[in-house]
Write an enzyme that holds these catalytic residues in place. Sequence first.
Site, PDB file in Angstrom:
ATOM      1  N   HIS A   1     -32.130  11.048  14.388  1.00  0.00           N
ATOM      2  CA  HIS A   1     -32.525  12.363  14.908  1.00  0.00           C
ATOM      3  C   HIS A   1     -33.068  13.233  13.769  1.00  0.00           C
ATOM      4  O   HIS A   1     -34.066  13.938  13.918  1.00  0.00           O
ATOM      5  CB  HIS A   1     -31.313  13.086  15.514  1.00  0.00           C
TER       6      HIS A   1
ATOM      7  N   HIS B   1     -27.379   6.899  13.644  1.00  0.00           N
ATOM      8  CA  HIS B   1     -27.891   7.512  14.879  1.00  0.00           C
ATOM      9  C   HIS B   1     -28.308   8.959  14.610  1.00  0.00           C
ATOM     10  O   HIS B   1     -29.443   9.361  14.904  1.00  0.00           O
ATOM     11  CB  HIS B   1     -26.801   7.461  15.958  1.00  0.00           C
ATOM     12  N   GLU B   2     -27.391   9.734  14.025  1.00  0.00           N
ATOM     13  CA  GLU B   2     -27.709  11.149  13.768  1.00  0.00           C
ATOM     14  C   GLU B   2     -28.806  11.281  12.714  1.00  0.00           C
ATOM     15  O   GLU B   2     -29.635  12.191  12.777  1.00  0.00           O
ATOM     16  CB  GLU B   2     -26.450  11.913  13.338  1.00  0.00           C
TER      17      GLU B   2
END
Length: 676
Positions: free
Chosen positions: A471, A467-468
């Site tokens: 980003h 997820h990170e």
Amino acid sequence: MNPLFKNFTTEFNTAPFQSIKNEDFKPAILELIKQTKIEIDTIVCNSEPPTFKNTIEALEFSGQQLDRVTSIFFNLNSAETNDDLQKIAQEVSPILTEFGNDITLNEGLFKRVKHVYDNKNMFNLNTEQNTLLEKKYKSFTRNGAYLPDNKKQQLREIDKQLATLKLKFGENILAETNNFEMLITDEADLSGLPEGAIEAAKQLAESKNKEGWLITLDYPSYIPFMTYADNRALRKKLALAFGSKGFNNDTLDNQDNVLQIANLRFQRAQLLGYKTHAHFVLEERMAETPEKVTSFLNELLEKAKPAAEREFATLQNFAKKLDGIEQLEKWDSAYYSEKLKQKLFNLDDEKLKPYFQLEKVIDGAFQVANKLFGLQFKSIDTIDKYHEDVMTYQVLDDNNKLVSIFYADFFPRPGKRNGAWMTSFKPQYIKDGIEERPHVSIVCNFTKPTKSKPSLLTFNEVTTLFHEFGHALHGMLANTTYPSLSGTSVYWDFVELPSQVLENWCYEKEALELFAKHYKTNEVIPMELVEKIKESASFHEGMQTLRQISFGLLDMSWHGTNPTNIKDVKAHETEAFKNTRLYPEVKENCMSTAFAHIFQGGYSSGYYSYKWAEVLDADAFEYFKEQGIFNKTVASKFKDHVLSQGGTDNPMELYKRFRGQEPKPEALLKRAGLIK
């Protein structure tokens, strides 16, 4: 010489962390504010008529060193803070807020910006320039440019108070997290805990010269205990400590901070002509209005609630049959959910962990990025770090051209707030024909290596890393001219698309085979485990969806209404949660007093964004699955129309260019098992 006063002369222009001392920050920020004021005065006093270049572009590129220094400072205050940094933050935040207001309330500057805006047709602007002009103009009009002087002063006071209160809110949470320790001295109380969690607790106790096993509120300690510990009384003790952060009627209490922040935001919105803070915020979001957000959340609630209630009843019956539990409580949730998951799918997170060694998962994320976007990640040890745990990489494209510098910081420590986030130390932009590449960082709190084992991640930690990293890719692959439109500088309900879409690769055989290898034998994860991961992906999805909806509704209850009559934080929260509650209310606990996303971070009136972006991500991944999860054509379209474009155009337009159509919510509901 203060190393922060001028552009850095380091390799790749990276932050010279080892040369920076805490006491360098405040004088540097004050000096750089002075320098930026001179740049602003130069724009205002320019005798030439206002143009896009001499006003909008000049404003965009003003204060660049100030921006870099403040981003370094506030990133450190989140990931590696101490008493000195927190004191400096309290001192400089109101000064920086005041300076921001000096710009947006500068009449001479606004006059020039307005002239360019009113005459935009004269300047033959491209889409990105038009977007920048719109953004700059709105930054003035939405922040008080048209207010009379007495109200401008009122706005300044509100903003200064908010800056200080938000910092205090976060400091209290960090202090509460650090202050709590549960020392276990009877080995019987460790029953049910995995061997790795026991070893980590022992190591933590030893590091603090204590006999026994130490459990804290840091996620890698808290979550395994809540998931596996058989001792229900200790689970309750830990849950009450976790759930009462900022709610103990002591010096670290956040109740008054919550009320003040909510009321000041409301006053600010009213001052600017908006009905509520949410009306102000959502004007610049895909969702547009609080009514749309509430309607979106309630539609999801209608679909999710029956499923959640069925799941809860099943869990309740399971706990009763297994252990005679008459009433399921919040501290039973993770424990019995894990036991039920093991029974239904024969899938134990502990059996998965040996296949998810941190270094291999990082390498897997890198391989996925290589297959999709042609990126290469090379470890580099000549870059300064702010802590020895931080890993540093050079990111290159297929032609060995620098794409980004990447920092990764994975383990908890006392100066680091809980959770996981992506940030940047330098944005991407093009100035005077020179392209500056970004410096991107991800910060997580994963299980540390022990004396006998490397860092082995839970599957949830694996998806968090992806997820990170999603980003981070949004930041790394930025390809815009202006820094304020670059990378993750997009509408807040669009920013979660790249992060959430990347999580999908964690469930796919083709991707798992790249990195899910046993830390001892290097054996690839057995396919029956992969199938079980996929089968269990929608396990308790109704309850999880209900939980996310409840947070979104709580956020809107604070920011989408007039909060002036709210006197009791807990009573207000209880009312906001009434339609989403499954577990009995716990009087000692309060979510709002530790809800850092909305009271400290940037998610006020925006927590719904996670569910909103899930609609986009499910629809986007459906496209990848149709064509193949490593299909280069689809990946290129995603990179060219979403990842590289930042905030240069309306997000729905960017999405449609990638997908060829608007997103359909059916993909999300199908993936969640809420419709067939």
